[in-house]
Design a protein around this motif. Sequence first.
Motif, PDB file in Angstrom:
ATOM      1  N   PHE A 268      61.939  83.911 -29.004  1.00  0.00           N
ATOM      2  CA  PHE A 268      62.193  82.640 -28.288  1.00  0.00           C
ATOM      3  C   PHE A 268      63.063  82.879 -27.054  1.00  0.00           C
ATOM      4  CE2 PHE A 268      61.949  81.896 -32.891  1.00  0.00           C
ATOM      5  CZ  PHE A 268      60.654  81.403 -32.896  1.00  0.00           C
TER       6      PHE A 268
ATOM      7  N   VAL B 285      65.729  78.774 -36.251  1.00  0.00           N
ATOM      8  CA  VAL B 285      64.395  79.272 -36.601  1.00  0.00           C
ATOM      9  C   VAL B 285      64.466  80.742 -37.029  1.00  0.00           C
ATOM     10  CG1 VAL B 285      62.074  79.727 -35.706  1.00  0.00           C
ATOM     11  CG2 VAL B 285      63.222  77.588 -35.138  1.00  0.00           C
TER      12      VAL B 285
ATOM     13  N   TRP C   6      63.711  69.335 -30.818  1.00  0.00           N
ATOM     14  CA  TRP C   6      64.738  70.310 -30.418  1.00  0.00           C
ATOM     15  C   TRP C   6      63.980  71.565 -30.017  1.00  0.00           C
ATOM     16  CZ3 TRP C   6      69.576  71.581 -33.940  1.00  0.00           C
ATOM     17  CH2 TRP C   6      70.529  72.248 -33.159  1.00  0.00           C
ATOM     18  N   ASN C   7      63.856  71.776 -28.719  1.00  0.00           N
ATOM     19  CA  ASN C   7      62.991  72.834 -28.187  1.00  0.00           C
ATOM     20  C   ASN C   7      63.598  74.222 -28.393  1.00  0.00           C
ATOM     21  OD1 ASN C   7      61.588  74.637 -26.446  1.00  0.00           O
ATOM     22  ND2 ASN C   7      60.827  72.873 -25.291  1.00  0.00           N
ATOM     23  N   ILE C   8      62.908  75.027 -29.194  1.00  0.00           N
ATOM     24  CA  ILE C   8      63.439  76.348 -29.558  1.00  0.00           C
ATOM     25  C   ILE C   8      63.374  77.354 -28.409  1.00  0.00           C
ATOM     26  CG2 ILE C   8      63.016  76.026 -32.020  1.00  0.00           C
ATOM     27  CD1 ILE C   8      60.449  77.511 -31.792  1.00  0.00           C
ATOM     28  N   TYR C   9      62.649  77.010 -27.354  1.00  0.00           N
ATOM     29  CA  TYR C   9      62.629  77.879 -26.174  1.00  0.00           C
ATOM     30  C   TYR C   9      63.691  77.464 -25.162  1.00  0.00           C
ATOM     31  CZ  TYR C   9      58.319  79.746 -28.020  1.00  0.00           C
ATOM     32  OH  TYR C   9      57.396  80.357 -28.824  1.00  0.00           O
TER      33      TYR C   9
ATOM     34  N   THR D  60      71.550  71.708 -25.165  1.00  0.00           N
ATOM     35  CA  THR D  60      72.039  71.943 -26.531  1.00  0.00           C
ATOM     36  C   THR D  60      73.154  70.965 -26.915  1.00  0.00           C
ATOM     37  OG1 THR D  60      71.386  74.261 -26.429  1.00  0.00           O
ATOM     38  CG2 THR D  60      73.024  73.695 -28.095  1.00  0.00           C
TER      39      THR D  60
ATOM     40  N   LYS E  98      69.293  77.858 -27.419  1.00  0.00           N
ATOM     41  CA  LYS E  98      69.519  79.068 -28.219  1.00  0.00           C
ATOM     42  C   LYS E  98      69.968  78.724 -29.631  1.00  0.00           C
ATOM     43  CE  LYS E  98      70.778  81.504 -24.008  1.00  0.00           C
ATOM     44  NZ  LYS E  98      71.421  80.482 -23.147  1.00  0.00           N
TER      45      LYS E  98
ATOM     46  N   ARG F 269      57.755  70.835 -35.790  1.00  0.00           N
ATOM     47  CA  ARG F 269      58.756  70.847 -34.724  1.00  0.00           C
ATOM     48  C   ARG F 269      60.126  70.655 -35.348  1.00  0.00           C
ATOM     49  NH1 ARG F 269      54.554  71.810 -32.729  1.00  0.00           N
ATOM     50  NH2 ARG F 269      53.491  70.832 -30.985  1.00  0.00           N
ATOM     51  N   LEU F 270      61.127  71.269 -34.715  1.00  0.00           N
ATOM     52  CA  LEU F 270      62.513  71.021 -35.103  1.00  0.00           C
ATOM     53  C   LEU F 270      62.989  69.779 -34.346  1.00  0.00           C
ATOM     54  CD1 LEU F 270      63.914  73.026 -36.976  1.00  0.00           C
ATOM     55  CD2 LEU F 270      65.070  74.006 -34.986  1.00  0.00           C
TER      56      LEU F 270
ATOM     57  N   ALA G  73      68.838  76.179 -31.410  1.00  0.00           N
ATOM     58  CA  ALA G  73      67.600  75.881 -32.145  1.00  0.00           C
ATOM     59  C   ALA G  73      66.889  77.178 -32.502  1.00  0.00           C
ATOM     60  CB  ALA G  73      66.689  74.985 -31.303  1.00  0.00           C
ATOM     61  N   ALA G  74      66.853  78.124 -31.562  1.00  0.00           N
ATOM     62  CA  ALA G  74      66.218  79.418 -31.829  1.00  0.00           C
ATOM     63  C   ALA G  74      66.938  80.140 -32.966  1.00  0.00           C
ATOM     64  CB  ALA G  74      66.218  80.277 -30.564  1.00  0.00           C
TER      65      ALA G  74
END
Length: 233
Positions: free
Chosen positions: A220, A67, A55-58, A91, A61, A27-28, A63-64
């Motif tokens: 994502f 990744v 840090w939820n990548i979904y 964010t 943006k 996980r980030l 975080a995405a």
Amino acid sequence: ALEVVNVYEHPHYPNVYIIELEDGSVRLATKNMVPGKRVYGEKLYQWEGEEYREWNIYRSKLAAALVKGIEELPIKPGDSLLYLGAATGTTPSHISDIIGPEGRLYGVEFAPRVMREFVTLAEERKNIFPILGDARKPREYRHLAEATDGLYADVAQPNQAEIVADNADFFLKDGGYMLMAIKARSVDVTKSPEEVFRREIEILKNRGFEILDIVHLDPFDKDHAMIYARFHR
Ligand code: SAM
């Protein structure tokens, strides 16, 4: 809940962490500046006396974009940022973790309902300064913010490049960085995303931005890309 087996700083993005879980998944995360507090239902992880927030990548943006391997994460401890389209602060809360107690995030949001939640977040996080305002009218809040190191934009508006450039003229330092999430379909439904990107990028270039990287956020976030640029006055 899955147990944490290791936590380490991301090799390319300082102050972002990778959490390894017992099932081998990762996980980030960012280091939680306000231990014990969640912002949007994200998981909290404890490791060697520190607390990390997933840090939820979904959901984010930014975080995405990490990744998806964006060139660099220019946001660093102590930075000041103008953030356009703060919403409820998903964010912004992670940027708040990264810039830390010496940093300042000025979050502009024009929808009163989400702004209320963002104000509550700002009460917990002293480096967040909410601005109830319209990002299309930077003149109206120019007295509320300083010259900033960075500008982050996620307003999903047509002519977002222009909005970003107008705000940069007021607030962004020479050499400052800019990150902009662009939703192609909300800009112009009749044009292909490629054409929209090209036009928005032309506007940014004409207004003093040096484009450093563009990453598409799929899978994502299927409709967005993140533009990373540097501003020259
Ligand atoms: N950036 C947020 C995050 O990652 O947590 C999500 C932002 S959401 C996609 C876009 C937000 O921009 C909405 O809350 C919307 O109300 C706000 N917005 C749109 N146009 C705006 C404008 N002209 N001025 C200020 N806020 C605006």
